[in-house]
Design a protein around this motif. Structure first.
Motif, short mmCIF file in Angstrom:
data_model
loop_
_atom_site.label_atom_id
_atom_site.label_comp_id
_atom_site.label_asym_id
_atom_site.label_seq_id
_atom_site.Cartn_x
_atom_site.Cartn_y
_atom_site.Cartn_z
N PRO A 1 36.74 45.47 37.20
CA PRO A 1 37.16 46.78 36.69
C PRO A 1 36.50 47.18 35.37
O PRO A 1 36.33 48.36 35.10
N ASN A 2 36.12 46.22 34.55
CA ASN A 2 35.56 46.58 33.24
C ASN A 2 34.18 47.21 33.33
O ASN A 2 33.77 47.93 32.43
N SER A 3 33.45 46.93 34.41
CA SER A 3 32.11 47.47 34.56
C SER A 3 32.05 48.68 35.49
O SER A 3 31.00 49.29 35.63
N SER A 4 33.16 48.99 36.13
CA SER A 4 33.17 50.09 37.09
C SER A 4 33.07 51.44 36.39
O SER A 4 33.67 51.66 35.34
N PRO B 1 40.78 53.79 29.86
CA PRO B 1 41.26 52.43 29.55
C PRO B 1 42.54 52.08 30.32
O PRO B 1 42.72 50.92 30.73
N ALA B 2 43.41 53.05 30.54
CA ALA B 2 44.65 52.79 31.28
C ALA B 2 44.35 52.46 32.74
O ALA B 2 44.96 51.55 33.32
N LEU C 1 43.64 48.37 37.11
CA LEU C 1 42.75 47.67 38.04
C LEU C 1 42.71 46.17 37.76
O LEU C 1 42.66 45.36 38.69
N ARG C 2 42.76 45.78 36.49
CA ARG C 2 42.82 44.35 36.14
C ARG C 2 44.13 43.75 36.65
O ARG C 2 44.14 42.63 37.17
N GLN C 3 45.24 44.47 36.50
CA GLN C 3 46.53 44.00 37.02
C GLN C 3 46.48 43.83 38.53
O GLN C 3 46.98 42.85 39.07
N PHE C 4 45.86 44.79 39.22
CA PHE C 4 45.71 44.71 40.67
C PHE C 4 44.92 43.46 41.05
O PHE C 4 45.31 42.71 41.93
N GLU C 5 43.80 43.25 40.37
CA GLU C 5 42.94 42.11 40.68
C GLU C 5 43.68 40.79 40.43
O GLU C 5 43.61 39.87 41.24
N GLU C 6 44.40 40.69 39.32
CA GLU C 6 45.16 39.48 39.01
C GLU C 6 46.27 39.24 40.03
O GLU C 6 46.49 38.11 40.47
#
Length: 112
Positions: free
Chosen positions: A60-63, A88-89, A94-99
């Motif tokens: 998500p950070n590079s998308s 940023p939100a 997306l990070r929460q989804f991935e985790e």
């Protein structure tokens, strides 16, 4: 900020190698968004959000996240705020989804 009509398309797969899940996905995400000011008379704004390529490789950070405003009665204050604070939100979500995906698959793999 509220998201509506979220559409996710693409490919995803999960394989297990040496007891560990390997997650691969390449997705496109599109949505409409609406924001209303909490102060009386601030107005509202509407627009679209597009992630043309959300991949497991880049994360998500590079998308790339594209936010467009289609209408804004707040003299562009809400549209600007959505671009500034919304990206940023969305990355955090997306990070929460991935985790959550990795955690769920890890638990499922252990149960096998």
């Amino acid at each position: 900020l509220e998201f509506r009509d979220v559409q996710v398309t693409g490919d995803a797969s999960v394989t297990v190698r040496k007891g560990k899940p390997i997650i691969l996905y390449l997705l496109r995400v599109e949505s409409r968004w609406e924001a209303a000011g909490t102060a009386q008379g601030l107005g509202e704004a509407k627009g679209s959000l597009i992630l043309p390529e959300l991949s497991s490789e880049d994360g998500p950070n590079s998308s790339v996240i594209q936010i467009e405003t289609t209408s804004d009665t707040s003299r562009h204050r809400l549209g600007s705020a959505v671009r500034k604070e919304g990206i940023p939100a969305v990355r955090a979500l997306l990070r929460q989804f991935e985790e959550a995906l990795r955690s769920t698959l890890q638990k499922a793999t252990v149960e096998l």
